[in-house]
Design an enzyme around this catalytic site. Structure first.
Site, PDB file in Angstrom:
ATOM      1  N   HIS A  91      -8.897   4.081  -1.465  1.00 20.77           N
ATOM      2  CA  HIS A  91      -7.521   3.591  -1.350  1.00 20.77           C
ATOM      3  C   HIS A  91      -7.159   2.697  -2.540  1.00 20.77           C
ATOM      4  O   HIS A  91      -7.072   1.479  -2.406  1.00 20.77           O
ATOM      5  CB  HIS A  91      -7.380   2.838  -0.014  1.00 20.77           C
ATOM      6  N   LYS A 141      -9.915   6.374   4.052  1.00 24.56           N
ATOM      7  CA  LYS A 141     -11.226   5.938   4.507  1.00 24.56           C
ATOM      8  C   LYS A 141     -12.352   6.438   3.609  1.00 24.56           C
ATOM      9  O   LYS A 141     -13.213   5.659   3.222  1.00 24.56           O
ATOM     10  CB  LYS A 141     -11.441   6.430   5.956  1.00 24.56           C
ATOM     11  N   ILE A 176     -12.454  -0.634  -1.369  1.00 28.92           N
ATOM     12  CA  ILE A 176     -11.740  -1.137  -2.550  1.00 28.92           C
ATOM     13  C   ILE A 176     -12.010  -0.126  -3.666  1.00 28.92           C
ATOM     14  O   ILE A 176     -13.165   0.175  -3.963  1.00 28.92           O
ATOM     15  CB  ILE A 176     -12.238  -2.550  -2.905  1.00 28.92           C
ATOM     16  N   CYS A 204       0.819  -1.219   0.000  1.00 29.15           N
ATOM     17  CA  CYS A 204       0.000   0.000   0.000  1.00 29.15           C
ATOM     18  C   CYS A 204       0.851   1.267   0.000  1.00 29.15           C
ATOM     19  O   CYS A 204       0.319   2.371  -0.124  1.00 29.15           O
ATOM     20  CB  CYS A 204      -0.950  -0.004   1.189  1.00 29.15           C
ATOM     21  N   CYS A 243     -13.041   0.529   7.880  1.00 25.42           N
ATOM     22  CA  CYS A 243     -12.174   0.054   6.789  1.00 25.42           C
ATOM     23  C   CYS A 243     -12.203   0.982   5.583  1.00 25.42           C
ATOM     24  O   CYS A 243     -13.272   1.460   5.190  1.00 25.42           O
ATOM     25  CB  CYS A 243     -12.629  -1.324   6.330  1.00 25.42           C
ATOM     26  N   SER A 244     -11.042   1.175   4.961  1.00 32.73           N
ATOM     27  CA  SER A 244     -11.008   1.890   3.697  1.00 32.73           C
ATOM     28  C   SER A 244     -11.599   0.957   2.626  1.00 32.73           C
ATOM     29  O   SER A 244     -11.560  -0.253   2.767  1.00 32.73           O
ATOM     30  CB  SER A 244      -9.577   2.296   3.342  1.00 32.73           C
TER      31      SER A 244
END
Ligand SMILES: [Zn+2]
Lengths: 393, 166
Positions: free
Chosen positions: A337, A333, A211, A84, A208-209
């Site tokens: 991402h 977030k 997809i 990442c 969670c960030s």
């Protein structure tokens, strides 16, 4: 040779579900405005670097694909991968190429098209970013899981709660709503975050960030080239650290050793006081792939003492007007991402903030002329920290 | 997925290509027909005693003969001493729970399992171990004593270790 390196142009696609474009089309959405704002043409580019983690998307040779699609052939290129932190790693290659004198103008593209694969496959593939045999093969860890292990440890050691972490999501959605390029442009409240389903306890969906598909592009230039350009920011310093692959080979789970190491180097090179670095910065983008990761980043970056990072969000000290504004573009977030694009997107945000070009409601006060970007690959497997400035040093 | 296959077959017949329209954006997508299945062959030749140990209910680690550094997961080489050899030692299988998470959203390759708990414990020997935690995760707390048990995995039937609250 150019000791000083500047960002002279930027471009950024809309982040989100980008089923409407192919990989090269998505890349061009960032490349075109980057070339235009830098006032350079393809012939002026000496070298280009593509940050792309891949696997979930069809095309593996994106540098060559873009040489073909965007008229960058026959200039030299490479693809960079650091999980990442891929985007900021790509910036590092460009930065050092200019510093070494090998190039004067380098284009950095970060791109990821994660939605070319179904979500379950993406979850499976990201889970394999840890230590494959000892964590994934037998125990099926996922990416939320790796960070959740840190969140649990942090909660147990410092008394943080799931509600505290939800406040990070609330802040980042608040600013994401003001960023037209963000994946989620919708504010949320703590209750919504707390009611969302568990993904990896203690994390819920809103910790969670997402997809994401997206691209970001910056043009880096030597001092010689940059002195002719009005709108520019400088790369003041960079620090890079690496951690163990296997979490069980680490001493603690409430901090990332690679991030502390990278921060110390970046601060020292920039001449920033490590006791209160936030006094020298106007804001920061930190790697909030999960809400608890942002709290841990506050401490690794010394915006707060160990165990006190959570108090910063409780007191809203990382909103504009607080101790230091953090992720006021929505962060991973809410902005999204797209793995390889994230580090480059953070550089675009540094450029917009320092030059006071951010959208209404999310422009920080620029007093020190310094902005920090913290980009973590894996769970602290790699950390890249870059400090940008309006002045050279 | 079966449904997608039917739509693609229908569109090949009617439209001429393996395409679908994205539900949200209506943008036309080519459905790649070159599916790739991955399976790796991972060498464990040099850590065989670890697996032989599990068969006897033992948890084995490597230890540098020269500096005494203990490695778990076991590794063949001691990077501190360069040329030295490692020996195999048995770990005590007890320690302290450091952290845990419950995986609700699982990778497709683990879909046969119900939500499972992954924990990290620090063993009294000084090394840490990652594994599934046996029992109800709501009744355990970081800091409590745990032991490591060798057991057969419910679905695949092979031997593995798990972390068990004491
Ligand atoms: Zn040794």
């Amino acid at each position: 040779m150019s000791e000083n390196v500047a960002v002279i142009g930027v471009g950024h696609s809309k982040f989100g579900m980008r089923k409407d474009v192919s990989i090269p089309e998505l890349a061009w959405e960032a490349i075109k405005p980057a070339l235009k704002s830098a006032n350079v043409e393809q012939k002026d580019i000496d070298f280009f670097v593509v940050g792309n983690a891949g696997m979930w998307s069809s095309e593996a040779a994106i540098p060559a694909l873009m040489a073909e699609y965007a008229d960058l052939a026959p200039k030299g290129s490479m693809r960079v991968e650091a999980a990442c932190a891929t985007g900021n790693a790509a910036i590092r290659v460009a930065y050092t190429a200019i510093q070494s004198g090998e190039a004067d103008v380098v284009l950095v593209l970060g791109i990821e098209k994660m939605q070319e694969s179904p979500n379950p496959n993406v979850i499976e593939l990201i889970g394999r970013f840890g230590s494959y045999f000892w964590e994934f093969e037998n125990f099926g860890l996922t990416f939320p899981g790796y960070y959740a292990l840190h969140a649990t440890a942090y909660m147990a050691k410092y008394g943080a709660t799931e509600e505290d972490f939800a406040k990070i999501a609330v802040k980042n959605h608040y600013y994401g709503a003001k960023n037209p390029l963000a994946q989620f442009q919708k504010e949320i409240d703590v209750e919504t975050a707390l009611k969302s389903p568990y993904v990896a306890w203690p994390f819920k969906l809103f910790d969670c960030s997402p997809i994401t598909d997206g691209s970001a592009c910056i043009i880096l230039a030597s001092e010689e080239v940059a002195k002719e350009v009005d709108d520019k920011i400088w790369l003041i310093s960079q620090g890079v650290g690496t951690g163990t692959a296997n979490l069980s080979r680490r001493e603690e789970f409430t901090s990332l050793a690679s991030a502390r190491y990278a921060a110390e180097i970046a601060y020292r090179k920039a001449g920033i006081d490590v006791d209160a670095p936030y006094k020298h910065l106007d804001g920061a983008n930190v790697h909030d792939c999960f809400t608890a990761a942002e709290v841990i980043a506050y401490e690794d970056l010394r915006f707060a003492k160990p165990g006190e990072g959570v108090q910063l969000i409780r007191d809203e000290q990382t909103y504009i007007g607080g101790r230091i504004p953090v992720n006021i573009d929505g962060g991973l977030k809410a902005k999204g991402h797209p793995i390889g694009a994230t580090g480059v997107s953070q550089a675009v945000e540094a450029y917009k903030q320092l030059l006071s070009k951010a959208e209404p409601g999310r422009q920080a006060d620029i007093k020190n002329g310094r902005w920090l970007a913290h980009n973590v690959g894996g769970t602290g497997h790699y950390t890249y920290i870059t400090i940008y400035g309006l002045d050279k040093k | 997925m079966k449904e997608l296959k039917e739509i693609v077959e229908k569109n090949i017949a009617e439209f001429g290509f393996p395409v679908v329209q994205d539900e949200k954006s209506n943008a036309l997508q080519w459905v790649d027909l070159r599916e790739l299945r991955l399976r790796y062959f991972i060498c464990i030749e040099n850590i065989k005693p670890f697996f032989e140990g599990l068969r006897e209910g033992k948890l084995m680690a490597t230890k540098c003969k020269e500096c005494g550094r203990l490695f778990f997961p076991p590794q063949k080489d001691c990077p501190s001493c360069m040329d030295s050899e490692v020996e195999w030692v048995e770990l005590k299988k007890e320690g302290v729970l450091e952290t845990l998470t419950v995986l609700f959203v699982r990778p497709p390759s683990f879909s046969a399992y119900d939500p499972y708990t992954v924990a990290i414990a620090k063993l009294d020997d000084g090394v840490r171990i990652t594994g599934w935690l046996k029992g109800d995760p709501r009744s355990v707390r970081p800091g409590q004593r745990v032991k490591v048990e060798v057991s057969r995995r419910e679905k695949e039937g092979y031997l593995m270790y798990e972390i068990v609250p004491l």
